[in-house]
Write an enzyme that holds these catalytic residues in place. Structure first.
Site, mmCIF file in Angstrom:
data_model
loop_
_atom_site.group_PDB
_atom_site.id
_atom_site.type_symbol
_atom_site.label_atom_id
_atom_site.label_comp_id
_atom_site.label_asym_id
_atom_site.label_seq_id
_atom_site.Cartn_x
_atom_site.Cartn_y
_atom_site.Cartn_z
ATOM 1 N N THR A 45 -2.515 -22.271 -37.827
ATOM 2 C CA THR A 45 -2.585 -23.172 -36.833
ATOM 3 C C THR A 45 -2.785 -22.345 -35.669
ATOM 4 O OG1 THR A 45 -0.952 -25.064 -37.315
ATOM 5 C CG2 THR A 45 -1.600 -25.084 -35.431
ATOM 6 N N THR A 46 -1.734 -21.248 -34.686
ATOM 7 C CA THR A 46 -1.422 -20.706 -33.522
ATOM 8 C C THR A 46 -2.980 -19.822 -33.467
ATOM 9 O OG1 THR A 46 0.687 -20.778 -33.759
ATOM 10 C CG2 THR A 46 0.324 -19.361 -32.351
ATOM 11 N N TRP A 47 -3.256 -18.861 -35.173
ATOM 12 C CA TRP A 47 -4.394 -17.982 -34.709
ATOM 13 C C TRP A 47 -5.879 -18.968 -34.159
ATOM 14 C CZ3 TRP A 47 -5.708 -15.020 -40.022
ATOM 15 C CH2 TRP A 47 -6.883 -14.514 -39.422
ATOM 16 N N HIS A 108 -1.080 -31.537 -36.482
ATOM 17 C CA HIS A 108 -1.268 -31.805 -37.365
ATOM 18 C C HIS A 108 -0.805 -33.447 -37.995
ATOM 19 C CE1 HIS A 108 0.240 -27.749 -37.617
ATOM 20 N NE2 HIS A 108 1.073 -28.579 -36.674
ATOM 21 N N ARG A 130 -3.716 -22.981 -45.910
ATOM 22 C CA ARG A 130 -2.784 -22.019 -46.768
ATOM 23 C C ARG A 130 -2.404 -22.014 -47.384
ATOM 24 N NH1 ARG A 130 2.469 -18.436 -43.377
ATOM 25 N NH2 ARG A 130 1.153 -16.345 -44.124
ATOM 26 N N TYR A 196 -6.589 -19.914 -44.280
ATOM 27 C CA TYR A 196 -6.327 -18.778 -44.043
ATOM 28 C C TYR A 196 -6.629 -17.225 -44.691
ATOM 29 C CZ TYR A 196 -2.161 -16.016 -42.000
ATOM 30 O OH TYR A 196 -1.524 -15.122 -41.422
ATOM 31 N N ARG A 264 5.636 -14.577 -37.459
ATOM 32 C CA ARG A 264 6.296 -13.675 -37.832
ATOM 33 C C ARG A 264 5.819 -12.465 -38.577
ATOM 34 N NH1 ARG A 264 8.863 -14.163 -43.602
ATOM 35 N NH2 ARG A 264 6.845 -15.584 -44.380
HETATM 36 P P1 A3P Z 1 3.818 -16.394 -41.509
HETATM 37 O O1 A3P Z 1 5.313 -17.496 -41.415
HETATM 38 O O2 A3P Z 1 3.490 -16.032 -43.251
HETATM 39 O O3 A3P Z 1 4.380 -14.640 -40.887
HETATM 40 P P2 A3P Z 1 1.549 -21.493 -37.482
HETATM 41 O O4 A3P Z 1 0.458 -21.057 -36.135
HETATM 42 O O5 A3P Z 1 0.473 -22.999 -38.294
HETATM 43 O O6 A3P Z 1 2.389 -22.717 -37.306
HETATM 44 O O7 A3P Z 1 1.201 -20.472 -38.761
HETATM 45 C C1 A3P Z 1 2.580 -19.655 -38.277
HETATM 46 C C2 A3P Z 1 1.800 -18.216 -39.516
HETATM 47 O O8 A3P Z 1 0.751 -17.833 -38.980
HETATM 48 C C3 A3P Z 1 2.518 -17.645 -39.296
HETATM 49 O O9 A3P Z 1 2.596 -17.045 -40.654
HETATM 50 C C4 A3P Z 1 2.437 -16.340 -38.396
HETATM 51 O O10 A3P Z 1 3.293 -15.581 -38.133
HETATM 52 C C5 A3P Z 1 0.944 -16.418 -38.641
HETATM 53 N N1 A3P Z 1 0.272 -16.246 -37.988
HETATM 54 C C6 A3P Z 1 0.888 -16.336 -36.283
HETATM 55 N N2 A3P Z 1 0.103 -16.157 -35.632
HETATM 56 C C7 A3P Z 1 -1.767 -14.612 -36.482
HETATM 57 C C8 A3P Z 1 -2.255 -14.468 -35.626
HETATM 58 N N3 A3P Z 1 -3.007 -14.357 -34.685
HETATM 59 N N4 A3P Z 1 -3.722 -14.437 -36.952
HETATM 60 C C9 A3P Z 1 -2.551 -13.850 -38.085
HETATM 61 N N5 A3P Z 1 -1.859 -14.818 -38.528
HETATM 62 C C10 A3P Z 1 -0.801 -15.297 -37.627
#
Ligand code: A3P
Length: 307
Positions: A45-47, A108, A130, A196, A264
């Site tokens: 989501t963040t990405w 969500h 994902r 993803y 993470r």
């Molecule tokens: P991991 O916990 O496997 O590292 P959300 O954004 O939906 O909360 O998902 C978080 C997951 O996306 C985490 O995975 C995080 O590390 C990963 N993530 C966050 N920012 C990202 C980015 N810019 N590019 C790719 N993955 C990213």
């Protein structure tokens, strides 16, 4: 509403209550308010928020050292709509904040529970999913990291058993994914369905796809000036993770979550470090059963990583 007791929250069983809560004008209100911020599917989501913001707002905010994504977390720039339209104290619907158009929100909420004003208008939806192995581990780690302030952490095995029963924020992952998947097939102009793993594999292709889908395609001039590459770099995990706002910043009012927990490892296949053979077997069977006939499949390891 009354059923969502402290005890229920503690036992992580609240997801089961989602179906029995009243919906007001199509929105699930009290539940989301109660659980805002930590019932998170962890699918990128963040990405997606960062990429979408950078793409859509590029006329107003060209990629530069003053770009908002360098000082704000993507969840602040693309807020969850359920956070912003309810009055914290009396659960009332308020008009959408006067955000500049085009307005971007995240959520969500499962497709079936979206408001009619989203489902039946030309509001565009981009969904990212994902593989469930990584999603589960990402959620478990996230919840365990942020939970101590809110709820006791669950051991991996217990969390996994609950996950397999569909007990997770926003409902069983397979229903969530299939809801948007079916809609993306029925209405491809309305719902863009991304994975993803695919975005990681070919981010240029997917950035162009998002831009075209939302009606903001890149011009030839932009392409030759490296605009796409700059957006990708700005939104990359490596860049975002190191930004001060994401290293030290926090979000939320009552329940504060540290931004760093959204970044993470960002790997495909980290689940191998956590899953036992029996867990692999169990989740594989569930996936096979739940997604059978849907034509949907998930990549479980990184094709670029030979180990
Ligand atoms: P991991 O916990 O496997 O590292 P959300 O954004 O939906 O909360 O998902 C978080 C997951 O996306 C985490 O995975 C995080 O590390 C990963 N993530 C966050 N920012 C990202 C980015 N810019 N590019 C790719 N993955 C990213």
């Amino acid at each position: 509403e009354k059923e969502v007791t402290e005890e229920n929250k503690r036992s992580h069983d609240c997801k089961e209550l989602i179906v029995s809560l009243p919906r007001e004008k199509g929105w699930i209100t009290p539940y989301l308010h109660l659980f805002q911020g930590f019932c998170v599917p962890k699918s990128g989501t963040t990405w997606l928020k960062a990429l979408t913001f950078a793409i859509v707002k590029r006329q107003h905010f060209p990629i530069s050292e003053n770009h908002p994504l360098l000082v704000f977390n993507p969840h602040e720039l693309v807020p969850p709509f359920e956070f912003v339209i309810y009055d914290e104290n009396n659960w009332q619907v308020h008009e959408l904040p006067k955000m500049p158009e085009p307005r971007l929100f995240g959520t969500h909420v499962p497709f079936a529970s979206l408001a009619k004003s989203i489902k039946e208008t030309n509001t565009k939806i981009i969904y990212i999913c994902r593989n469930l192995f990584d999603t589960f581990i990402s959620t478990w780690v996230f919840v365990n990291r942020i939970m101590p302030e809110f709820l006791p952490a669950l051991p991996l095995e217990e969390a996994f058993e609950r996950y397999c029963k569909g007990i997770i924020g926003f409902g069983p992952s397979w229903n969530h994914i299939l809801g948007y998947w079916r809609e993306s097939i029925a209405r491809p102009d309305k719902v863009l369905f991304l994975k993803y793993e695919d975005v990681k594999e070919d981010v240029v292709f997917n950035v162009k796809k998002i831009a075209e889908f939302l009606g903001y395609p890149f011009t030839e001039e932009e392409e030759s000036n490296g605009v796409i590459e700059n957006i990708i770099k700005l939104c990359s995990f490596e860049n975002m993770k190191e930004l001060m706002v994401n290293k030290c910043g926090t979000m939320g009012k009552g329940r504060i979550v540290e931004n760093k927990y959204f970044f993470r490892k960002a790997e495909i296949g980290d689940w191998v470090n956590y899953f036992s053979p029996s867990m692999v077997e169990k989740l594989s069977k569930i996936i096979e059963e739940k997604f059978s006939g849907s034509d949907l499949s998930f990549r479980l390891c990184d094709l670029n990583n030979s180990t």
